[in-house]
Design an enzyme around this catalytic site. Structure first.
Site, PDB file in Angstrom:
ATOM      1  N   LYS A  51       0.762  -1.270  -0.097  1.00 22.98           N
ATOM      2  CA  LYS A  51      -0.076  -0.175  -0.006  1.00 22.98           C
ATOM      3  C   LYS A  51       0.908   1.424  -0.022  1.00 22.98           C
ATOM      4  O   LYS A  51       0.302   2.505  -0.339  1.00 22.98           O
ATOM      5  CB  LYS A  51      -1.004  -0.135   1.293  1.00 22.98           C
ATOM      6  N   SER A 284      -3.107 -12.609   3.153  1.00 26.81           N
ATOM      7  CA  SER A 284      -3.315 -12.536   1.853  1.00 26.81           C
ATOM      8  C   SER A 284      -2.123 -12.913   0.971  1.00 26.81           C
ATOM      9  O   SER A 284      -2.553 -13.455  -0.354  1.00 26.81           O
ATOM     10  CB  SER A 284      -3.644 -10.987   1.407  1.00 26.81           C
TER      11      SER A 284
HETATM   12  C1  LIG Z   1      -2.457  -7.095   3.345  1.00 28.22           C
HETATM   13  C2  LIG Z   1      -3.534  -6.923   2.236  1.00 28.22           C
HETATM   14  N1  LIG Z   1      -3.604  -7.413   0.911  1.00 28.22           N
HETATM   15  C3  LIG Z   1      -4.318  -7.252  -0.003  1.00 28.22           C
HETATM   16  C4  LIG Z   1      -4.988  -6.073   0.030  1.00 28.22           C
HETATM   17  C5  LIG Z   1      -5.515  -5.840  -1.454  1.00 28.22           C
HETATM   18  O1  LIG Z   1      -5.197  -4.878  -2.268  1.00 28.22           O
HETATM   19  P1  LIG Z   1      -5.705  -4.055  -3.188  1.00 28.22           P
HETATM   20  O2  LIG Z   1      -6.517  -2.973  -2.241  1.00 28.22           O
HETATM   21  O3  LIG Z   1      -4.944  -3.184  -4.193  1.00 28.22           O
HETATM   22  O4  LIG Z   1      -6.914  -4.708  -3.819  1.00 28.22           O
HETATM   23  C6  LIG Z   1      -4.758  -5.091   0.932  1.00 28.22           C
HETATM   24  C7  LIG Z   1      -5.311  -3.783   0.756  1.00 28.22           C
HETATM   25  O5  LIG Z   1      -5.556  -3.310   1.729  1.00 28.22           O
HETATM   26  C8  LIG Z   1      -4.152  -5.549   2.120  1.00 28.22           C
HETATM   27  O6  LIG Z   1      -4.025  -4.766   3.117  1.00 28.22           O
END
Ligand SMILES: Cc1ncc(COP(=O)(O)O)c(C=O)c1O
Length: 324
Positions: A51, A284
């Protein structure tokens, strides 16, 4: 130990260290598969997550067009990572930062934000919500509180769910880096969608260079909302992703299909990443790599499947991801 290249320059601030992350072949987890899986390690960024890229771009765009003025206040609703990225940018550039987040998010995230000097506004979870699992209902409460504060304080709200610069950051940096790092051989990309900025931005960058690249959105198995399938449960452990609502940044035309991950897939794969690849990611990251491995089983042999590990396992030490 390998020799490192001599450091030939200094940076004016830590903001220069955002992005330029390593892309690693997961040849141990992917052994025996007909295609190769590569993961971009986003925890190398100063805030420990992907981010930081979007945070920097959204703030600098707002500075350029006057939405943010010297000494101004920045407010964002965040599961922690965007807040951390914004807090870093605000610390370096001298803005006040308020992060509005759900009580369901992990303790490490809150403390990290406070360490950068950000004010953390915690919003209680919806009735019946499970601690550690931020649901669609919880996110709605966080959004309501954010709106109140933005009005009250005349603050700049980057609004990562609506802000086109979020996806553009990934188009100009994450996607461009993946193309360069694979020497243009990438054939597939997949990422769990939170705001969708990563998937959409990277897809734009890759498809601009090679329209045949196939990009897959990732969603929790119980909430395949973007795929148009039945949502059976909106609470899951894959923090920062899978909100089961329409995404303004989403662009169906860029998406070849969808993959899903259960909490168990995410956890099991994150643990394997640590024990087999020496990569310590969050939920994630586990979910993304689980999706990429699915694609590697199904894609034409010889495909090059890229995904991201969006953040570090250090952010989840108080959860069940890596138990004692
Ligand atoms: C740990 C984590 N993984 C994945 C994402 C997803 O990314 P995006 O918002 O670009 O879809 C986020 C978004 O906040 C996140 O904090």
């Amino acid at each position: 130990m390998r020799d490192t290249a001599p450091q030939t320059s200094t940076s004016d601030s830590v903001l220069d260290a955002i992005g330029h992350t390593p892309l690693i072949a997961l040849d141990r987890l992917g052994a025996g598969l007909p295609s190769r899986v590569l993961a971009k390690l986003e925890f190398y960024s100063p805030g420990g997550s992907i981010k930081d890229r979007a945070a920097l771009r959204m703030i600098e765009a707002a500075e350029r067009d006057g939405r943010l003025r010297p000494g101004g206040t920045v407010i964002e609703l965040t599961s922690g990572n965007m807040g951390t990225g914004l807090a870093i940018v605000c610390a370096v550039k001298g803005y006040r930062m308020i992060a509005v987040m759900s009580e369901g998010n992990s303790l490490e995230r809150r403390r990290m934000l406070a360490a950068y000097g950000a004010q953390v506004e915690l919003v209680p979870q919806a009735a019946g919500a499970r601690p550690g699992q931020v649901s669609k209902e919880d996110l709605e409460l966080v959004e309501q509180r954010t709106r109140e504060l933005v009005e009250e304080l005349y603050a700049f709200w980057p609004d990562q769910f609506e802000n086109l610069d979020n996806a553009t950051a990934h188009e100009m940096t994450t996607g461009a880096e993946i193309w360069e790092q694979t020497g243009g051989t990438v054939t597939h990309f997949t990422a769990m969608a939170g705001t969708g900025g990563t998937l959409v931005g990277v897809a734009r960058a890759l498809k601009k260079r090679n329209p045949a690249v196939q990009c897959y959105g990732g969603e929790p198995a119980t909430a395949p909302y973007l795929a148009g399938k039945p949502v059976t449960d909106t609470s899951h452990q894959i923090q920062g992703t899978g909100y089961a609502h329409d995404l303004s940044l989403w662009d169906e035309d860029l998406v070849a299909g969808y993959v899903t991950a259960t909490d168990e897939d995410a956890i099991e794969t994150a643990r394997l990443l640590a024990t087999r690849e020496g990569i310590f990611g969050g939920f994630s990251g586990g979910a993304n790599v689980s999706g990429a491995l699915q694609l590697a089983r199904e894609a034409p042999p010889g495909s090059v499947i890229v995904t991201v590990v969006p953040d570090t396992g250090l952010k989840y030490l108080s959860t069940n991801l890596y138990p004692d």
